[in-house]
Design an enzyme around this catalytic site. Structure first.
Site, PDB file in Angstrom:
ATOM      1  N   LEU A 574       0.823  -1.215   0.000  1.00  0.00           N
ATOM      2  CA  LEU A 574       0.000   0.000   0.000  1.00  0.00           C
ATOM      3  C   LEU A 574       0.853   1.260   0.000  1.00  0.00           C
ATOM      4  CD1 LEU A 574      -2.821   1.248   0.118  1.00  0.00           C
ATOM      5  CD2 LEU A 574      -2.699   1.095   2.616  1.00  0.00           C
ATOM      6  N   GLN A 577       2.094   1.827  -3.443  1.00  0.00           N
ATOM      7  CA  GLN A 577       1.094   2.168  -4.451  1.00  0.00           C
ATOM      8  C   GLN A 577       0.652   3.625  -4.346  1.00  0.00           C
ATOM      9  OE1 GLN A 577      -2.230  -0.546  -4.645  1.00  0.00           O
ATOM     10  NE2 GLN A 577      -0.931  -2.321  -4.181  1.00  0.00           N
ATOM     11  N   CYS A 578       0.636   4.167  -3.143  1.00  0.00           N
ATOM     12  CA  CYS A 578       0.198   5.546  -2.937  1.00  0.00           C
ATOM     13  C   CYS A 578       1.397   6.490  -2.971  1.00  0.00           C
ATOM     14  CB  CYS A 578      -0.519   5.688  -1.595  1.00  0.00           C
ATOM     15  SG  CYS A 578      -2.010   4.678  -1.458  1.00  0.00           S
ATOM     16  N   THR A 579       1.123   7.731  -3.345  1.00  0.00           N
ATOM     17  CA  THR A 579       2.168   8.750  -3.304  1.00  0.00           C
ATOM     18  C   THR A 579       2.321   9.223  -1.870  1.00  0.00           C
ATOM     19  OG1 THR A 579       1.614   9.451  -5.541  1.00  0.00           O
ATOM     20  CG2 THR A 579       2.912  10.971  -4.213  1.00  0.00           C
TER      21      THR A 579
END
Length: 709
Positions: A574, A577-579
């Site tokens: 996670l 995947q996220c900035t």
């Protein structure tokens, strides 16, 4: 709308033996203040020199109206037409930069200056040729453009007789002195004079009348006009006053002229104050007044007589007036003027050569409406950009509003609003003058197959066509998405269409902001080999130091890659995947992205501008706003930025000639292969696969040499 004085409603006792005059009242239309605002911002700026303006007055107002001098939006154009049957009056505008200057301005000196000009026109005879020189005015103003408060003080310079003017016969209505035939003859003669002179109103004229005839003539034809009148002289004055016992202000300076020119041959003069009213479709001049006065003789020396004329304020005292237009002006127009205010103030002193029109008229496409997209949009609005379009396929989640300033908690409810649509709507709420649109759509990406079914292929084709249309309709494309591969398709389309691309990407505490190299126009590339995007030996002369690299040889976001973009979110946790970045980073990068665009637009060569590097920081900047870098790489942990420059890579998977040629020839068919294939397709096409093989072979040879040793 108009500021009108009521002081003329309370004249002195008509039994007085000295002639009294009803002063002008200023009537300034809202359009005048709006035009002054535009002139101040765009033209005058810090210039306080006097400006010539034009007003008008009218002799046909209904009873009860004061004598008004009107200024409209056209007052700044001295060649502009005025309403029919109105008389023009020319004046001088003194617009001050500060309220302190407005208050401390020498009003006496200003009045004396205008009075001297009138006196000189009388002595020289110019006023006989052009009687409008007698009706001058001056206007002292200060415009508080933050609050839309306008301070002003009118002056209608009038020269004075030392002992006043004595009335011989009191004013009476024209209908009581003239017969119906004479009134009709006067009306006809006046109309013919106006027609002959090419005007619809005439300020002063000579009159001689008999039982059933009336003749009128301009002042300049005085000599010989009254020879058959037995010494009787009658003059007409276009009179804006409605009072039955008092003439209006325009008569004052004319009587000074008459005394100076003819006082030695005339003892008295008859005055007809010409008033021309139309009521219910019927024209009527019978309410005009006529009277006789004693003309003072030898009243003046060579010096200008004493002058009066400053208008009283609403309280009846000597002081300026103020009008507050912040509430009565259109709120949307107020917002537009206020948005442009700070920008135009830059041009006054700090950056006089700043071309705001290039910035304001730039149509900007924002691909990504997340943290970067929100920051970029707000900064674009700060620069006055009016056309902003968002593209995003995400919905607003509960984690977004604290980092993305265009969204609120309510936007997250019920599954969240589409980001692109909500962002466009919020921009219009912030500033109604912006033209913002949102497109809730996905951007097809390399390594993300779309060939699952005919439906998915058709949707991908539609999304590509929409993206092509959007890029074609905009001037600047901002790449602000989360993933690397999502930037590939717009980078290819924009390179093919020769659009300026500004890219911004974030790490945890690092960022990169860059402009993509702008390819030369296609006809130049095909018509002349020197415009080839692939750098030759002569192109690289000096380029090893990353200096003097023109915009068409600069690299894009993918030019430093030796692998093709693919699915970067597969098999990621996670946090991968996220900035995940420091909260302030997006605002810094977003602001720099917009400032880079502005600097590029201000350069004479635009996107083809030579790139500035860190080595140029001490050199003369190429634009009024400073450097025009290729890249800005920031390191928040060190609070430091560097300005690297990189050349276009001839094996780039996005902007190389092979990729652009395939896209332009095959269109969506080529793109579908990229979407549905692994990264090896682009690597094979551009030559990266061969480069990898050659590199591996070179490493094997190096190892063999080491083993031999």
């Amino acid at each position: 709308m108009a500021a009108v004085s009521n002081e003329s409603q309370n004249p002195v006792d008509p039994g007085s033996s000295k002639l009294q005059f009803a002063p002008f009242s200023s009537a300034l239309n809202v359009g005048f203040w709006h035009e002054l605002t535009q002139k101040k911002l765009n033209e005058y700026r810090l210039d306080e020199t006097p400006k010539v303006i034009k007003g008008y007055y009218y002799n046909g107002d209904p009873s009860g109206f004061p004598a008004r001098l009107t200024l409209e939006y056209s007052a700044f154009d001295i060649n502009a037409s005025i309403p029919a049957r109105c008389c023009p009056a020319f004046g001088t505008l003194y617009n001050t930069n500060t309220f302190e200057t407005f208050k401390s301005c020498d009003k006496k000196s200003l009045l004396e200056k205008e009075a001297n000009e009138i006196w000189e026109s009388i002595k020289s005879g110019a006023a006989l040729e052009n009687p409008m020189l007698l009706n001058r005015f001056l206007l002292l103003t200060f415009a508080d453009l933050k609050k839309y408060h306008f301070y002003y003080w009118f002056c209608y310079p009038a020269l004075c007789f030392p002992d006043g003017i004595h009335v011989i016969q009191k004013p009476v209505c024209l209908g009581d002195r003239f017969s119906l035939n004479q009134i009709q003859a006067l009306q006809k003669a006046y109309d013919e004079l106006c027609q002959t002179e090419g005007v619809t109103a005439f300020p002063y004229f000579l009159i001689k009348y008999h039982d059933n005839s009336v003749v009128v003539s301009p002042l300049k034809k005085w000599d010989g006009f009254f020879q058959d009148q037995g010494g009787k002289v009658t003059v007409g004055v276009y009179d804006p006053c409605n009072l039955s016992h008092y003439p209006g202000w325009p008569l004052r300076n004319f009587l000074i002229l008459a005394s100076h020119k003819w006082g030695n041959i005339l003892q008295s003069i008859e005055v007809l104050c010409f008033r021309d009213r139309t009521m219910q479709g019927v024209r009527d001049i019978t309410h005009s007044i006529i009277f006789e006065i004693k003309l003072p003789q030898g009243a003046f020396g060579p010096d200008c007589p004493k002058a009066v004329g400053w208008e009283k304020n609403q309280k009846g005292g000597m002081g300026p007036r103020v009008v507050n237009l912040s509430e009565c002006m259109d709120p949307k127009r107020l917002a537009e003027s206020s948005v442009d205010l700070n920008l135009k103030l830059m041009c006054w002193r700090l950056v006089p050569t700043l071309d705001l029109e290039k910035i304001v008229s730039a149509k900007c496409l924002l691909l990504g409406a997340g943290t970067l997209g929100c920051s970029v949009a707000r900064t674009l609005m700060g620069w006055g950009v009016r056309k902003i379009t968002f593209v995003d396929n995400a919905r607003i989640s509960y984690s977004n509003p604290v980092r993305q300033p265009l969204y609120e908690f309510e936007d997250c409810l019920s599954g969240g609003k589409p980001k692109a649509l909500a962002a466009a709507e919020r921009l219009q709420k912030i500033f109604p003058g912006v033209n913002s649109e949102g497109y809730n759509m996905s951007i097809p990406m390399p390594g993300h197959p779309v060939n699952f079914s005919e439906v998915t292929m058709a949707q991908a084709r539609k999304d590509v066509a929409t993206l092509e249309e959007l890029i074609d309709a905009h001037d600047v494309v901002f790449l602000l998405m989360d993933t690397r591969e999502s930037r590939w398709l717009p980078a290819v389309i924009a390179a093919s269409k020769r659009k300026l691309v500004i890219n911004a990407a974030l790490g945890f505490d690092t960022f990169v902001v860059m402009r993509h190299g702008l390819k030369k126009p296609k006809q130049q590339e095909t018509g002349n080999a020197c415009f080839s995007t692939a750098p030759g030996p002569s192109d690289l002369l000096g380029s090893s130091l990353f200096s003097n690299i023109p915009g068409y040889k600069l690299g894009c976001y993918f030019c430093n890659d030796v692998v093709a973009p693919g699915d970067s979110t597969r098999d990621r946790t996670l946090d991968q995947q996220c900035t995940v970045s420091r909260p302030g980073l997006a605002m810094i990068a977003g602001a720099l992205a917009v400032e880079l665009m502005v600097s590029v637009l201000q350069h004479p060569e635009g996107g083809y501008a030579v790139a500035s590097s860190s080595d140029d920081r001490m050199n003369e900047p190429p634009t009024s706003l400073g450097l025009v870098p290729h890249q800005i790489r920031g390191f928040l942990s060190r609070f430091d930025n560097v300005l690297p420059v990189s050349l276009a890579f001839d094996k780039c998977t996005a902007c190389s000639p092979k990729v652009l040629d395939q896209y332009e020839r095959e269109g969506f068919n080529f793109l579908a292969k990229v979407f549905n294939s692994s990264h090896s397709f682009l690597e094979d096409l551009t030559g990266l696969t061969l480069l990898h093989q050659e590199t591996q072979a070179a490493e094997i040879w190096d190892m063999s040499d080491d083993e031999t040793v």
